[in-house]
Design an enzyme around this catalytic site. Structure first.
Site, PDB file in Angstrom:
ATOM      1  N   HIS A   1     -17.457  32.518  -6.309  1.00 42.51           N
ATOM      2  CA  HIS A   1     -17.869  31.790  -4.510  1.00 42.51           C
ATOM      3  C   HIS A   1     -16.633  31.877  -3.565  1.00 42.51           C
ATOM      4  O   HIS A   1     -15.389  31.915  -4.632  1.00 42.51           O
ATOM      5  CB  HIS A   1     -17.824  30.764  -3.893  1.00 42.51           C
ATOM      6  CG  HIS A   1     -19.470  30.282  -4.716  1.00 42.51           C
ATOM      7  ND1 HIS A   1     -20.484  29.853  -3.468  1.00 42.51           N
ATOM      8  CD2 HIS A   1     -20.503  30.007  -6.459  1.00 42.51           C
ATOM      9  CE1 HIS A   1     -21.764  29.673  -4.637  1.00 42.51           C
ATOM     10  NE2 HIS A   1     -21.268  29.962  -5.607  1.00 42.51           N
TER      11      HIS A   1
ATOM     12  N   GLU B   1     -27.143  28.238  -9.455  1.00 38.84           N
ATOM     13  CA  GLU B   1     -28.684  28.460  -9.177  1.00 38.84           C
ATOM     14  C   GLU B   1     -29.248  30.037  -9.673  1.00 38.84           C
ATOM     15  O   GLU B   1     -30.645  30.101  -9.484  1.00 38.84           O
ATOM     16  CB  GLU B   1     -29.418  28.421  -7.524  1.00 38.84           C
ATOM     17  CG  GLU B   1     -29.259  27.211  -7.519  1.00 38.84           C
ATOM     18  CD  GLU B   1     -29.516  26.030  -6.411  1.00 38.84           C
ATOM     19  OE1 GLU B   1     -29.080  27.040  -5.642  1.00 38.84           O
ATOM     20  OE2 GLU B   1     -29.435  25.111  -5.914  1.00 38.84           O
ATOM     21  N   VAL B   2     -28.562  30.817  -8.914  1.00 40.47           N
ATOM     22  CA  VAL B   2     -29.050  32.199  -9.238  1.00 40.47           C
ATOM     23  C   VAL B   2     -28.182  33.039 -10.254  1.00 40.47           C
ATOM     24  O   VAL B   2     -27.025  32.601 -10.337  1.00 40.47           O
ATOM     25  CB  VAL B   2     -28.876  33.142  -7.870  1.00 40.47           C
ATOM     26  CG1 VAL B   2     -28.811  34.393  -7.756  1.00 40.47           C
ATOM     27  CG2 VAL B   2     -29.360  32.564  -6.313  1.00 40.47           C
TER      28      VAL B   2
ATOM     29  N   ARG C   1     -21.572  37.936   2.812  1.00 41.25           N
ATOM     30  CA  ARG C   1     -21.794  36.795   2.951  1.00 41.25           C
ATOM     31  C   ARG C   1     -22.521  35.581   2.074  1.00 41.25           C
ATOM     32  O   ARG C   1     -23.708  36.372   2.731  1.00 41.25           O
ATOM     33  CB  ARG C   1     -21.817  36.977   4.427  1.00 41.25           C
ATOM     34  CG  ARG C   1     -20.204  37.874   5.043  1.00 41.25           C
ATOM     35  CD  ARG C   1     -19.861  37.133   6.510  1.00 41.25           C
ATOM     36  NE  ARG C   1     -19.431  37.935   6.783  1.00 41.25           N
ATOM     37  CZ  ARG C   1     -17.617  37.979   6.430  1.00 41.25           C
ATOM     38  NH1 ARG C   1     -17.249  36.345   5.887  1.00 41.25           N
ATOM     39  NH2 ARG C   1     -16.514  38.345   7.412  1.00 41.25           N
ATOM     40  N   ASP C   2     -21.926  34.442   1.704  1.00 39.72           N
ATOM     41  CA  ASP C   2     -23.425  33.591   1.772  1.00 39.72           C
ATOM     42  C   ASP C   2     -24.759  33.465   2.855  1.00 39.72           C
ATOM     43  O   ASP C   2     -23.731  33.352   3.830  1.00 39.72           O
ATOM     44  CB  ASP C   2     -23.257  32.878   0.948  1.00 39.72           C
ATOM     45  CG  ASP C   2     -23.800  31.904   0.373  1.00 39.72           C
ATOM     46  OD1 ASP C   2     -23.807  31.334  -0.876  1.00 39.72           O
ATOM     47  OD2 ASP C   2     -24.814  30.835   0.613  1.00 39.72           O
TER      48      ASP C   2
ATOM     49  N   HIS D   1     -21.853  35.409 -10.313  1.00 41.90           N
ATOM     50  CA  HIS D   1     -21.035  35.689  -8.714  1.00 41.90           C
ATOM     51  C   HIS D   1     -19.813  34.961  -8.243  1.00 41.90           C
ATOM     52  O   HIS D   1     -20.118  33.002  -9.426  1.00 41.90           O
ATOM     53  CB  HIS D   1     -22.101  35.491  -7.618  1.00 41.90           C
ATOM     54  CG  HIS D   1     -23.116  34.103  -7.822  1.00 41.90           C
ATOM     55  ND1 HIS D   1     -24.347  33.413  -8.772  1.00 41.90           N
ATOM     56  CD2 HIS D   1     -22.968  32.562  -7.059  1.00 41.90           C
ATOM     57  CE1 HIS D   1     -24.454  32.323  -8.572  1.00 41.90           C
ATOM     58  NE2 HIS D   1     -23.553  31.559  -7.839  1.00 41.90           N
TER      59      HIS D   1
ATOM     60  N   ASN E   1     -20.082  28.855 -10.318  1.00 46.35           N
ATOM     61  CA  ASN E   1     -20.793  27.388 -11.065  1.00 46.35           C
ATOM     62  C   ASN E   1     -21.654  28.467 -12.268  1.00 46.35           C
ATOM     63  O   ASN E   1     -21.654  30.294 -12.425  1.00 46.35           O
ATOM     64  CB  ASN E   1     -21.918  27.445 -10.043  1.00 46.35           C
ATOM     65  CG  ASN E   1     -21.402  25.868  -9.300  1.00 46.35           C
ATOM     66  OD1 ASN E   1     -20.671  25.668  -9.443  1.00 46.35           O
ATOM     67  ND2 ASN E   1     -22.055  26.434  -7.559  1.00 46.35           N
TER      68      ASN E   1
HETATM   69  P1  AMP Z   1     -24.944  29.609  -7.268  1.00 45.83           P
HETATM   70  O1  AMP Z   1     -25.429  28.077  -7.272  1.00 45.83           O
HETATM   71  O2  AMP Z   1     -23.875  29.161  -7.815  1.00 45.83           O
HETATM   72  O3  AMP Z   1     -25.978  30.002  -8.226  1.00 45.83           O
HETATM   73  O4  AMP Z   1     -24.915  29.914  -5.727  1.00 45.83           O
HETATM   74  C1  AMP Z   1     -25.741  30.887  -5.307  1.00 45.83           C
HETATM   75  C2  AMP Z   1     -25.027  31.205  -3.678  1.00 45.83           C
HETATM   76  O5  AMP Z   1     -26.454  32.663  -3.966  1.00 45.83           O
HETATM   77  C3  AMP Z   1     -25.964  29.818  -3.265  1.00 45.83           C
HETATM   78  O6  AMP Z   1     -24.694  30.483  -1.998  1.00 45.83           O
HETATM   79  C4  AMP Z   1     -26.948  30.462  -1.771  1.00 45.83           C
HETATM   80  O7  AMP Z   1     -26.596  30.615  -0.425  1.00 45.83           O
HETATM   81  C5  AMP Z   1     -26.890  31.876  -2.153  1.00 45.83           C
HETATM   82  N1  AMP Z   1     -27.888  33.303  -1.847  1.00 45.83           N
HETATM   83  C6  AMP Z   1     -28.850  32.922  -1.984  1.00 45.83           C
HETATM   84  N2  AMP Z   1     -29.563  33.739  -2.095  1.00 45.83           N
HETATM   85  C7  AMP Z   1     -28.749  34.347  -0.827  1.00 45.83           C
HETATM   86  C8  AMP Z   1     -29.378  35.895  -0.755  1.00 45.83           C
HETATM   87  N3  AMP Z   1     -29.951  36.321  -0.364  1.00 45.83           N
HETATM   88  N4  AMP Z   1     -27.958  36.599   0.384  1.00 45.83           N
HETATM   89  C9  AMP Z   1     -26.942  35.998  -0.285  1.00 45.83           C
HETATM   90  N5  AMP Z   1     -26.269  34.938  -0.403  1.00 45.83           N
HETATM   91  C10 AMP Z   1     -27.342  34.333  -0.806  1.00 45.83           C
END
Ligand code: AMP
Length: 111
Positions: free
Chosen positions: A98, A91-92, A28-29, A96, A83
């Site tokens: 969603h 961002e990460v 879960r996000d 991944h 993304n």
């Molecule tokens: P993105 O902008 O597509 O890179 O999305 C990164 C997602 O990772 C965001 O929706 C964040 O809320 C989620 N996220 C970041 N850190 C964590 C974590 N430790 N556990 C779960 N979700 C995370």
């Protein structure tokens, strides 16, 4: 290992896992944007969808996303988002998908 999702896959940081197998983990996000907001990630580090060339892994990511949607009972509809790189606001930097659902998501517009 400086990647947050690598740490999460390794169990070094906590997460709410909803599914895992030999290739993929779904959890879960932490900041959900919908009643269901699950991230499906490969266990192996890949920076983004741009780097994904392994068709077996690509198929698994997609089928696990669909399985999560069914498990979450998203029969009214759901959305899959990847993304990818800067312009999309990734961002990460660990690939991944969603899985979003559980409410009306509205029209998807660029920007
Ligand atoms: P993105 O902008 O597509 O890179 O999305 C990164 C997602 O990772 C965001 O929706 C964040 O809320 C989620 N996220 C970041 N850190 C964590 C974590 N430790 N556990 C779960 N979700 C995370």
């Amino acid at each position: 290992m400086d990647c947050i999702f690598c740490k999460l896959v390794a169990g070094a940081i906590p997460s709410k896992r909803v599914f895992e197998d030999d290739l993929v983990v779904a959890f879960r996000d932490v900041w959900p944007l919908a009643p269901t907001h699950v991230l499906v990630v490969p266990r192996a580090h890949l920076a983004s969808l741009w780097e994904l060339e392994d068709e077996r892994l690509a198929g698994r990511l997609l089928s696990v996303a669909a399985r999560v949607a069914r498990d979450e009972k998203l029969e009214q509809g759901w959305r899959l988002i990847a993304n990818t790189r800067d312009d999309a606001g990734q961002e990460v930097l660990h690939l991944h998908l969603h899985v979003l659902g559980g409410r009306k998501l509205g029209r998807m517009l660029p920007g």
